[in-house]
Design a protein around this motif. Structure first.
Motif, PDB file in Angstrom:
ATOM      1  N   GLN A  28       5.788  42.579  43.345  1.00 16.91           N
ATOM      2  CA  GLN A  28       4.555  42.050  42.780  1.00 16.91           C
ATOM      3  C   GLN A  28       4.326  40.688  43.422  1.00 16.91           C
ATOM      4  O   GLN A  28       5.269  40.029  43.847  1.00 16.91           O
ATOM      5  N   PHE A  29       3.088  40.284  43.469  1.00 21.03           N
ATOM      6  CA  PHE A  29       2.785  38.970  44.024  1.00 21.03           C
ATOM      7  C   PHE A  29       2.153  38.125  42.933  1.00 21.03           C
ATOM      8  O   PHE A  29       1.387  38.613  42.121  1.00 21.03           O
ATOM      9  N   GLY A  30       2.533  36.881  42.944  1.00 18.48           N
ATOM     10  CA  GLY A  30       2.016  35.966  41.938  1.00 18.48           C
ATOM     11  C   GLY A  30       1.685  34.625  42.566  1.00 18.48           C
ATOM     12  O   GLY A  30       1.979  34.371  43.738  1.00 18.48           O
ATOM     13  N   THR A  31       1.082  33.773  41.773  1.00 19.64           N
ATOM     14  CA  THR A  31       0.750  32.422  42.196  1.00 19.64           C
ATOM     15  C   THR A  31       1.117  31.463  41.078  1.00 19.64           C
ATOM     16  O   THR A  31       0.719  31.659  39.930  1.00 19.64           O
ATOM     17  N   LEU A  32       1.888  30.447  41.436  1.00 20.37           N
ATOM     18  CA  LEU A  32       2.165  29.346  40.524  1.00 20.37           C
ATOM     19  C   LEU A  32       1.065  28.310  40.704  1.00 20.37           C
ATOM     20  O   LEU A  32       0.658  28.035  41.829  1.00 20.37           O
TER      21      LEU A  32
END
Length: 153
Positions: A28-32
């Motif tokens: 999965q890809f996420g952004t902080l």
């Protein structure tokens, strides 16, 4: 006019989340995201139709510190240092360059991921340099004051 700080731009960081349970699943890809105008909060957006998790920035600092395994620790002792409440937990992984991130998108469902400790460490270092501990309250008050002055116009 709103207060202007040399460090007022939000900081974001891409994050790859590898499934901790099943090797064959795609990551999965996420952004902080950290915005100095809200110096206590960090947001994590996960997925293509993002689910956003909001947590205190101190969670990152404490998890990075506590997840460090000493040679005398058993993995069970390290797991007892998992931090967080509610819909997100962060703690050590049984593999050194990783941290375990557990998300609870629904009350009866959890998703366990591994993510690179170095990425979280770099992001955390950037945001702490931007808003050092002890200055968060002052900056939050300045941001609120500036916003109220802007609204009053």
């Amino acid at each position: 006019m709103a207060a202007s700080w040399p460090f007022c731009l939000p900081v974001d960081q891409a994050l790859t989340l590898w499934p901790d349970d099943q090797e064959e699943e795609e990551p999965q890809f996420g952004t902080l995201l950290f915005d100095p105008a809200d110096p206590y909060a960090v947001h994590l957006a996960v997925g293509s139709a993002p689910v956003v998790y909001t947590f205190e920035r101190t969670l990152l600092v404490e998890a990075l510190f506590q997840a460090t395994l000493s040679p005398d620790d058993s993995f069970d002792e390290a797991l007892s240092r998992t931090l967080g409440e509610g819909d997100m937990l962060l703690g050590p992984s049984d593999e050194d360059p990783w941290l375990t991130l557990t998300l609870f998108p629904e009350p009866d469902r959890h998703l366990a991921y591994r993510t690179a400790r170095s990425v979280l460490n770099d992001f955390t270092s950037r945001i702490v340099r931007m808003v050092p501990f002890g200055q968060a309250q002052r900056l939050a008050k300045e941001a609120l004051t500036a916003w109220l002055q802007e609204v009053a116009r």
